[in-house]
Design a protein around this motif. Structure first.
Motif, PDB file in Angstrom:
ATOM      1  N   ARG A   1       0.846  -1.191   0.000  1.00 16.07           N
ATOM      2  CA  ARG A   1       0.000   0.000   0.000  1.00 16.07           C
ATOM      3  C   ARG A   1       0.882   1.241   0.000  1.00 16.07           C
ATOM      4  O   ARG A   1       1.917   1.265   0.663  1.00 16.07           O
ATOM      5  CB  ARG A   1      -0.871   0.058   1.256  1.00 16.07           C
ATOM      6  CG  ARG A   1      -1.818  -1.098   1.423  1.00 16.07           C
ATOM      7  CD  ARG A   1      -3.068  -0.836   0.599  1.00 16.07           C
ATOM      8  NE  ARG A   1      -4.111  -1.788   0.863  1.00 16.07           N
ATOM      9  CZ  ARG A   1      -4.346  -2.853   0.116  1.00 16.07           C
ATOM     10  NH1 ARG A   1      -3.573  -3.130  -0.897  1.00 16.07           N
ATOM     11  NH2 ARG A   1      -5.335  -3.658   0.393  1.00 16.07           N
ATOM     12  N   ILE A   2       0.446   2.270  -0.710  1.00 16.58           N
ATOM     13  CA  ILE A   2       1.175   3.532  -0.690  1.00 16.58           C
ATOM     14  C   ILE A   2       0.211   4.674  -0.943  1.00 16.58           C
ATOM     15  O   ILE A   2      -0.735   4.549  -1.713  1.00 16.58           O
ATOM     16  CB  ILE A   2       2.327   3.563  -1.716  1.00 16.58           C
ATOM     17  CG1 ILE A   2       3.156   4.824  -1.545  1.00 16.58           C
ATOM     18  CG2 ILE A   2       1.806   3.464  -3.124  1.00 16.58           C
ATOM     19  CD1 ILE A   2       4.437   4.828  -2.330  1.00 16.58           C
TER      20      ILE A   2
ATOM     21  N   ASN B   1     -10.234  13.372  -0.976  1.00 18.12           N
ATOM     22  CA  ASN B   1     -11.030  12.147  -0.956  1.00 18.12           C
ATOM     23  C   ASN B   1     -10.304  10.954  -1.555  1.00 18.12           C
ATOM     24  O   ASN B   1     -10.603   9.814  -1.207  1.00 18.12           O
ATOM     25  CB  ASN B   1     -12.346  12.349  -1.706  1.00 18.12           C
ATOM     26  CG  ASN B   1     -13.278  13.275  -0.963  1.00 18.12           C
ATOM     27  OD1 ASN B   1     -13.161  13.450   0.245  1.00 18.12           O
ATOM     28  ND2 ASN B   1     -14.202  13.890  -1.679  1.00 18.12           N
ATOM     29  N   ILE B   2      -9.358  11.211  -2.454  1.00 25.75           N
ATOM     30  CA  ILE B   2      -8.659  10.107  -3.136  1.00 25.75           C
ATOM     31  C   ILE B   2      -8.018   9.140  -2.137  1.00 25.75           C
ATOM     32  O   ILE B   2      -7.876   7.956  -2.405  1.00 25.75           O
ATOM     33  CB  ILE B   2      -7.601  10.652  -4.119  1.00 25.75           C
ATOM     34  CG1 ILE B   2      -6.995   9.510  -4.943  1.00 25.75           C
ATOM     35  CG2 ILE B   2      -6.517  11.404  -3.400  1.00 25.75           C
ATOM     36  CD1 ILE B   2      -6.035   9.966  -6.027  1.00 25.75           C
TER      37      ILE B   2
ATOM     38  N   ILE C   1      10.726  -0.997  -9.921  1.00 29.45           N
ATOM     39  CA  ILE C   1       9.498  -1.469  -9.286  1.00 29.45           C
ATOM     40  C   ILE C   1       9.067  -0.318  -8.390  1.00 29.45           C
ATOM     41  O   ILE C   1       9.804   0.072  -7.501  1.00 29.45           O
ATOM     42  CB  ILE C   1       9.731  -2.733  -8.439  1.00 29.45           C
ATOM     43  CG1 ILE C   1      10.481  -3.801  -9.221  1.00 29.45           C
ATOM     44  CG2 ILE C   1       8.414  -3.277  -7.909  1.00 29.45           C
ATOM     45  CD1 ILE C   1      11.009  -4.921  -8.354  1.00 29.45           C
ATOM     46  N   SER C   2       7.881   0.221  -8.649  1.00 32.56           N
ATOM     47  CA  SER C   2       7.530   1.449  -7.942  1.00 32.56           C
ATOM     48  C   SER C   2       6.089   1.467  -7.485  1.00 32.56           C
ATOM     49  O   SER C   2       5.216   0.856  -8.103  1.00 32.56           O
ATOM     50  CB  SER C   2       7.783   2.642  -8.874  1.00 32.56           C
ATOM     51  OG  SER C   2       7.428   3.850  -8.241  1.00 32.56           O
ATOM     52  N   SER C   3       5.862   2.180  -6.415  1.00 30.68           N
ATOM     53  CA  SER C   3       4.525   2.517  -5.922  1.00 30.68           C
ATOM     54  C   SER C   3       3.610   1.316  -5.780  1.00 30.68           C
ATOM     55  O   SER C   3       2.629   1.166  -6.498  1.00 30.68           O
ATOM     56  CB  SER C   3       3.881   3.568  -6.815  1.00 30.68           C
ATOM     57  OG  SER C   3       4.685   4.710  -6.886  1.00 30.68           O
ATOM     58  N   ALA C   4       3.930   0.448  -4.865  1.00 32.51           N
ATOM     59  CA  ALA C   4       3.151  -0.747  -4.544  1.00 32.51           C
ATOM     60  C   ALA C   4       3.183  -1.778  -5.671  1.00 32.51           C
ATOM     61  O   ALA C   4       2.276  -2.572  -5.814  1.00 32.51           O
ATOM     62  CB  ALA C   4       1.711  -0.398  -4.169  1.00 32.51           C
TER      63      ALA C   4
ATOM     64  N   ARG D   1      -2.218   5.162  -4.358  1.00 33.50           N
ATOM     65  CA  ARG D   1      -3.043   6.366  -4.487  1.00 33.50           C
ATOM     66  C   ARG D   1      -2.107   7.558  -4.569  1.00 33.50           C
ATOM     67  O   ARG D   1      -1.342   7.815  -3.643  1.00 33.50           O
ATOM     68  CB  ARG D   1      -3.982   6.506  -3.297  1.00 33.50           C
ATOM     69  CG  ARG D   1      -4.979   5.354  -3.209  1.00 33.50           C
ATOM     70  CD  ARG D   1      -5.888   5.531  -2.024  1.00 33.50           C
ATOM     71  NE  ARG D   1      -6.747   4.382  -1.862  1.00 33.50           N
ATOM     72  CZ  ARG D   1      -8.026   4.475  -1.512  1.00 33.50           C
ATOM     73  NH1 ARG D   1      -8.576   5.648  -1.300  1.00 33.50           N
ATOM     74  NH2 ARG D   1      -8.746   3.389  -1.366  1.00 33.50           N
ATOM     75  N   VAL D   2      -2.197   8.278  -5.682  1.00 36.10           N
ATOM     76  CA  VAL D   2      -1.265   9.378  -5.934  1.00 36.10           C
ATOM     77  C   VAL D   2      -2.045  10.651  -6.247  1.00 36.10           C
ATOM     78  O   VAL D   2      -2.915  10.654  -7.109  1.00 36.10           O
ATOM     79  CB  VAL D   2      -0.327   9.052  -7.113  1.00 36.10           C
ATOM     80  CG1 VAL D   2       0.604  10.219  -7.406  1.00 36.10           C
ATOM     81  CG2 VAL D   2       0.469   7.788  -6.822  1.00 36.10           C
ATOM     82  N   LYS D   3      -1.723  11.707  -5.536  1.00 40.78           N
ATOM     83  CA  LYS D   3      -2.243  13.044  -5.833  1.00 40.78           C
ATOM     84  C   LYS D   3      -1.028  13.870  -6.244  1.00 40.78           C
ATOM     85  O   LYS D   3      -0.158  14.152  -5.443  1.00 40.78           O
ATOM     86  CB  LYS D   3      -2.925  13.640  -4.600  1.00 40.78           C
ATOM     87  CG  LYS D   3      -3.409  15.055  -4.775  1.00 40.78           C
ATOM     88  CD  LYS D   3      -4.632  15.101  -5.652  1.00 40.78           C
ATOM     89  CE  LYS D   3      -5.203  16.504  -5.706  1.00 40.78           C
ATOM     90  NZ  LYS D   3      -6.318  16.603  -6.625  1.00 40.78           N
ATOM     91  N   HIS D   4      -0.969  14.205  -7.528  1.00 39.55           N
ATOM     92  CA  HIS D   4       0.173  14.957  -8.053  1.00 39.55           C
ATOM     93  C   HIS D   4      -0.331  16.328  -8.493  1.00 39.55           C
ATOM     94  O   HIS D   4      -1.202  16.419  -9.351  1.00 39.55           O
ATOM     95  CB  HIS D   4       0.809  14.224  -9.228  1.00 39.55           C
ATOM     96  CG  HIS D   4       2.168  14.739  -9.549  1.00 39.55           C
ATOM     97  ND1 HIS D   4       3.213  13.912  -9.848  1.00 39.55           N
ATOM     98  CD2 HIS D   4       2.673  15.990  -9.603  1.00 39.55           C
ATOM     99  CE1 HIS D   4       4.294  14.633 -10.077  1.00 39.55           C
ATOM    100  NE2 HIS D   4       3.974  15.894  -9.936  1.00 39.55           N
TER     101      HIS D   4
END
Length: 129
Positions: free
Chosen positions: A34-35, A58-59, A94-97, A113-116
């Motif tokens: 999880r990330i 909310n994301i 290998i990135s982000s879960a 879950r990414v908020k950029h």
């Protein structure tokens, strides 16, 4: 039920394993990476001081849709050769879960879950500097 097999990897070349990612050779029961990422990119260095509270987006808290499995699937396995053989593997990142796994497992359930946010200066501000 996991069908265990012997995993033999002669060579693994991995440049980068990122946050909450997994590289595994061998059996596992559950892999659940999880990330949650909050990234702000700005053309100008400004610290507003009130950023980074993930609760305001909310994301990070909404329930993710899961597939509905309603079929009754029956399986049968016969492993004539109970060995997983890999000569060599090259992985850039290998990135982000993310998961790279050689072996048997019951569950892999990754979530990223990414908020950029990108904040760019207006064209007028860019031409003034």
């Amino acid at each position: 039920m996991i069908q265990n097999r012997l995993s033999i990897v002669n060579g693994a070349y991995i440049d980068s394993v990122g946050i909450s990612s997994v590289f595994q050779v061998g059996d596992s029961v559950d892999i659940i990476p999880r990330i949650k990422v909050y990234a702000v990119q700005r053309e100008e260095e400004i610290d507003f001081g009130n950023e980074g509270d993930l609760k305001q987006y909310n994301i990070y808290s909404e329930n993710l849709p899961r597939p509905l499995i309603y079929e009754n699937v029956q399986t049968a396995f016969f492993h004539e050769c109970p060995v997983i053989r890999v000569g060599a593997v090259k992985v850039t990142s290998i990135s982000s879960a993310g998961v790279v796994h050689f072996g048997s497992t019951n569950t892999i359930d990754g979530e990223s879950r990414v908020k950029h946010i990108r904040q760019l200066r207006s064209r007028n501000e860019r031409s003034d500097s």
